[in-house]
Scaffold this motif. Structure first.
Motif, mmCIF file in Angstrom:
data_model
loop_
_atom_site.group_PDB
_atom_site.id
_atom_site.type_symbol
_atom_site.label_atom_id
_atom_site.label_comp_id
_atom_site.label_asym_id
_atom_site.label_seq_id
_atom_site.Cartn_x
_atom_site.Cartn_y
_atom_site.Cartn_z
ATOM 1 N N ALA A 25 -19.762 53.059 -58.797
ATOM 2 C CA ALA A 25 -20.139 52.605 -57.455
ATOM 3 C C ALA A 25 -21.568 53.024 -57.112
ATOM 4 N N ALA A 26 -21.961 54.217 -57.546
ATOM 5 C CA ALA A 26 -23.292 54.724 -57.224
ATOM 6 C C ALA A 26 -24.394 53.899 -57.878
ATOM 7 N N ALA A 27 -24.099 53.288 -59.021
ATOM 8 C CA ALA A 27 -25.106 52.516 -59.755
ATOM 9 C C ALA A 27 -24.886 51.008 -59.630
ATOM 10 N N TRP A 28 -24.079 50.572 -58.691
ATOM 11 C CA TRP A 28 -23.583 49.202 -58.599
ATOM 12 C C TRP A 28 -24.679 48.137 -58.724
ATOM 13 N N ASP A 29 -25.786 48.322 -58.058
ATOM 14 C CA ASP A 29 -26.835 47.300 -58.027
ATOM 15 C C ASP A 29 -27.923 47.526 -59.077
ATOM 16 N N LEU A 42 -21.305 43.853 -64.610
ATOM 17 C CA LEU A 42 -20.582 44.273 -65.806
ATOM 18 C C LEU A 42 -19.188 44.777 -65.439
ATOM 19 N N ALA A 43 -19.086 45.529 -64.346
ATOM 20 C CA ALA A 43 -17.776 45.978 -63.868
ATOM 21 C C ALA A 43 -16.902 44.778 -63.510
ATOM 22 N N ARG A 100 -17.474 41.535 -54.065
ATOM 23 C CA ARG A 100 -16.524 42.153 -53.140
ATOM 24 C C ARG A 100 -16.744 43.655 -52.993
ATOM 25 N N GLY A 101 -17.491 44.262 -53.896
ATOM 26 C CA GLY A 101 -17.767 45.700 -53.845
ATOM 27 C C GLY A 101 -16.884 46.488 -54.787
#
Length: 209
Positions: A25-29, A42-43, A100-101
């Motif tokens: 989540a911390a590296a999402w973008d 990728l997730a 969606r996050g």
């Protein structure tokens, strides 16, 4: 359940746990270890493997199944480059799933996994599933998803600086075997044998894809 079905469920559970890692989540973008994929994309692609299984289980399975090696040789994403429409669509699908996050994606993945545990146990051994252009035995299709889960879990872990999830031999061994078969098909047996046994004569690459 059979061995491949159990292996798929184990790998899917491991992937779902990885999606919950705060580092994801911390590296999402941020950019991922894969070209033109964000970490979130990728997730999303990793989670899409469970979505694909859900869609397959909903199919009627009316076609004559082809062999797994033929499935890969027919698939355009295997043969073409990053800019081919099939690969562009794969990346787009991952990014759309990521929209969606992190929390919602992880929750949806866990919900799918819970449903599939029971569904897979109830399917007959000879169950056939329909893909857009051909059909496969369900267990063969699950092996394709198992490969995706194992490979992309490593990609995602490398992207966010966490250890690659450790998986038991019953998960890893069929993945290694199938990748080896695909590498032999693509590069020839001599190239694969030399890479595994003779570093001084090994070719530059024997990638399965």
């Amino acid at each position: 359940m059979g061995e491949i079905r159990n292996a798929y469920v184990t790998a899917a559970a491991s992937a779902a746990a990885l999606l919950r890692d705060p580092a994801v989540a911390a590296a999402w973008d941020k950019p991922s270890a894969l070209t033109e994929f964000s970490v979130g994309g990728l997730a999303g692609h990793l989670a899409q493997q469970l979505v694909r299984v859900d869609g397959a289980l909903a199919s009627e399975g009316a076609g004559e199944p082809i062999r797994l090696l033929e499935h890969y040789t027919r698939s355009p994403w295997v043969q073409e480059g990053l800019d081919h429409e099939s690969n562009v669509n794969i990346r787009r699908g991952g990014e759309q799933a990521a929209a969606r996050g992190a929390e919602a994606l992880a929750a949806a993945t866990e919900e799918l996994l819970d449903r599939q545990r029971a569904a897979l146990a109830a399917e007959p051994a000879d169950r056939v599933i329909d893909l857009p252009n051909w059909s496969l035995l369900l267990d063969d299709f699950l092996l394709t998803r198992l490969i995706e889960l194992v490979v992309h879990a490593d990609d995602l872990a490398a992207s966010v600086g966490v250890p690659t999830p450790e998986l038991p031999p019953q998960v890893v061994e069929p993945v290694v075997e199938m990748l080896a078969r695909l590498a032999v098909h693509r590069h020839g047996a001599t190239a694969v044998i030399r890479t595994l046994s003779r570093a001084e004569r090994a070719p530059a690459a024997i990638s399965a894809f």
